[in-house]
Design an enzyme around this catalytic site. Structure first.
Site, PDB file in Angstrom:
ATOM      1  N   SER A  15       0.856  -1.183   0.000  1.00 25.79           N
ATOM      2  CA  SER A  15       0.000   0.000   0.000  1.00 25.79           C
ATOM      3  C   SER A  15       0.892   1.233   0.000  1.00 25.79           C
ATOM      4  O   SER A  15       1.576   1.510   0.990  1.00 25.79           O
ATOM      5  CB  SER A  15      -0.912   0.010   1.225  1.00 25.79           C
ATOM      6  OG  SER A  15      -1.599   1.239   1.329  1.00 25.79           O
ATOM      7  N   ASP A  42      -4.632   3.504  -2.467  1.00 26.65           N
ATOM      8  CA  ASP A  42      -5.766   3.877  -1.623  1.00 26.65           C
ATOM      9  C   ASP A  42      -6.311   5.238  -2.023  1.00 26.65           C
ATOM     10  O   ASP A  42      -5.616   6.255  -1.917  1.00 26.65           O
ATOM     11  CB  ASP A  42      -5.341   3.916  -0.157  1.00 26.65           C
ATOM     12  CG  ASP A  42      -5.104   2.522   0.403  1.00 26.65           C
ATOM     13  OD1 ASP A  42      -6.009   1.681   0.276  1.00 26.65           O
ATOM     14  OD2 ASP A  42      -4.014   2.269   0.952  1.00 26.65           O
ATOM     15  N   MET A  44      -9.242   7.886  -1.143  1.00 27.03           N
ATOM     16  CA  MET A  44     -10.226   8.252  -0.123  1.00 27.03           C
ATOM     17  C   MET A  44     -10.791   9.638  -0.423  1.00 27.03           C
ATOM     18  O   MET A  44     -10.054  10.538  -0.822  1.00 27.03           O
ATOM     19  CB  MET A  44      -9.584   8.252   1.263  1.00 27.03           C
ATOM     20  CG  MET A  44      -8.878   6.961   1.628  1.00 27.03           C
ATOM     21  SD  MET A  44      -8.137   7.054   3.285  1.00 27.03           S
ATOM     22  CE  MET A  44      -7.121   5.574   3.290  1.00 27.03           C
ATOM     23  N   HIS A  74      -8.073   1.025  -4.637  1.00 31.09           N
ATOM     24  CA  HIS A  74      -9.010   0.751  -3.549  1.00 31.09           C
ATOM     25  C   HIS A  74      -9.829   2.014  -3.311  1.00 31.09           C
ATOM     26  O   HIS A  74      -9.379   2.965  -2.679  1.00 31.09           O
ATOM     27  CB  HIS A  74      -8.228   0.355  -2.293  1.00 31.09           C
ATOM     28  CG  HIS A  74      -9.092   0.012  -1.126  1.00 31.09           C
ATOM     29  ND1 HIS A  74      -8.574  -0.209   0.137  1.00 31.09           N
ATOM     30  CD2 HIS A  74     -10.444  -0.155  -1.013  1.00 31.09           C
ATOM     31  CE1 HIS A  74      -9.569  -0.489   0.970  1.00 31.09           C
ATOM     32  NE2 HIS A  74     -10.708  -0.448   0.295  1.00 31.09           N
ATOM     33  N   MET A  76     -12.216   4.038  -1.639  1.00 28.04           N
ATOM     34  CA  MET A  76     -12.969   4.311  -0.414  1.00 28.04           C
ATOM     35  C   MET A  76     -13.699   5.630  -0.597  1.00 28.04           C
ATOM     36  O   MET A  76     -13.344   6.668  -0.042  1.00 28.04           O
ATOM     37  CB  MET A  76     -12.010   4.334   0.777  1.00 28.04           C
ATOM     38  CG  MET A  76     -11.487   2.945   1.131  1.00 28.04           C
ATOM     39  SD  MET A  76     -10.139   2.927   2.332  1.00 28.04           S
ATOM     40  CE  MET A  76      -8.728   3.110   1.218  1.00 28.04           C
ATOM     41  N   MET A 147     -11.511  -6.435   4.586  1.00 29.96           N
ATOM     42  CA  MET A 147     -10.822  -5.459   5.426  1.00 29.96           C
ATOM     43  C   MET A 147     -10.637  -6.021   6.824  1.00 29.96           C
ATOM     44  O   MET A 147     -11.585  -6.490   7.457  1.00 29.96           O
ATOM     45  CB  MET A 147     -11.624  -4.149   5.501  1.00 29.96           C
ATOM     46  CG  MET A 147     -11.747  -3.405   4.177  1.00 29.96           C
ATOM     47  SD  MET A 147     -10.143  -2.886   3.501  1.00 29.96           S
ATOM     48  CE  MET A 147      -9.500  -1.846   4.822  1.00 29.96           C
ATOM     49  N   ASP A 182      -6.599  -6.651   3.554  1.00 29.12           N
ATOM     50  CA  ASP A 182      -5.982  -5.337   3.730  1.00 29.12           C
ATOM     51  C   ASP A 182      -6.245  -4.845   5.143  1.00 29.12           C
ATOM     52  O   ASP A 182      -7.395  -4.789   5.582  1.00 29.12           O
ATOM     53  CB  ASP A 182      -6.567  -4.357   2.711  1.00 29.12           C
ATOM     54  CG  ASP A 182      -5.973  -2.961   2.819  1.00 29.12           C
ATOM     55  OD1 ASP A 182      -4.940  -2.793   3.504  1.00 29.12           O
ATOM     56  OD2 ASP A 182      -6.544  -2.029   2.214  1.00 29.12           O
ATOM     57  N   GLY A 183      -5.161  -4.492   5.846  1.00 22.38           N
ATOM     58  CA  GLY A 183      -5.306  -3.878   7.156  1.00 22.38           C
ATOM     59  C   GLY A 183      -4.516  -4.554   8.256  1.00 22.38           C
ATOM     60  O   GLY A 183      -4.871  -5.636   8.711  1.00 22.38           O
ATOM     61  N   GLY A 184      -3.411  -3.963   8.656  1.00 23.59           N
ATOM     62  CA  GLY A 184      -2.632  -4.493   9.764  1.00 23.59           C
ATOM     63  C   GLY A 184      -1.903  -5.788   9.462  1.00 23.59           C
ATOM     64  O   GLY A 184      -1.530  -6.530  10.378  1.00 23.59           O
TER      65      GLY A 184
END
Length: 245
Positions: A15, A42, A44, A74, A76, A147, A182-184
């Site tokens: 990312s 990403d 947003m 992505h 958002m 997510m 996706d995420g952490g």
């Protein structure tokens, strides 16, 4: 890579939101040279999520400098239908929008427009959304994005309970080739994703800040491929399915 593979395999997409955005081309090239398979971009809008990032003008500039690499946008954003053509014109390969950003009635039209724009269809699922909502659209989707944090901000704690969604998808829809997370995701949490059945891994700060990016990317990919081999997962699209859009 410049397109989704026809066969399930491990794919690592950094990312770039976590990279130095003032040197985006150089940062992206460095990650690709270190072994990344694709770039996760990403986008947003400050409305669907309370943050603002890059848009299609930046992606278009990035594409001019980095041709032949798979761009996963992505989205958002609150109105995903608004940006389909702009992102296609910018050189995006995969348009991943959130099912929560639209209505059930609008979904088929958005999917159709993405395909007509010659992009792959990705659909994102936020942590609090029931995975069953994806069912009626599954045959028209190329990638489901699970997510494992609330979208909008980096640095959140990985939600291990989201692994059940991945397991359910992999078991219920064997024809679904690609499941993205996706995420952490880092070198500690990736094993949970892999064991659940994910094959596309988005990693932000864990890869961007790593002092051994090549080693970490290769290890992540090997973990996925070894798990697939152990479980003898060998799903392949037919030519008709792959060429439908």
């Amino acid at each position: 890579m410049d397109s989704l593979p026809k066969q399930i395999k491990g794919l690592i997409g950094p990312s770039i939101l976590n990279a130095d955005l003032s040197a985006l081309t150089d940062e992206s090239r460095r990650l690709l040279n270190e072994g990344a398979d694709y770039l996760h971009l990403d986008v947003m809008d400050g409305h669907f999520v309370p943050n603002l990032t890059i848009g299609h003008p930046v992606i278009k500039c990035l594409r001019k400098n980095i041709p032949n690499i798979y761009f996963d946008a992505h989205m958002m954003v609150s109105q995903p239908e608004q940006w389909i053509q702009e992102m296609a014109n910018a050189g995006v390969n995969q348009y991943t929008f959130h099912i929560e950003s639209t209505t059930t009635e609008q979904m088929p039209e958005i999917i159709r427009k993405i395909k007509e724009a010659d992009m792959k269809v990705g659909v994102g699922i936020k942590p609090k959304t029931n995975i069953n909502v994806i069912s009626e659209f599954i045959n028209d989707i190329d990638v489901v994005l699970i997510m494992t944090v609330e979208p909008g901000f980096g640095g959140q704690k990985f939600m291990n309970d989201m692994m059940e969604k991945i397991r359910w998808l992999r078991k219920t829809y064997p024809q679904l080739l690609h499941i993205e997370v996706d995420g952490g995701v880092n070198m500690k949490t990736i094993d949970d994703c892999v064991q659940a059945g994910a094959n596309m891994i988005v990693s932000g700060s864990a890869l961007i800040d790593s002092k051994q990016q090549n080693k970490d990317i290769e290890q992540m990919r090997q973990m996925i491929d070894e798990n697939l081999k152990t479980k003898k997962v060998n799903i392949q699209l037919t030519n008709d399915q792959f060429c439908s859009h």
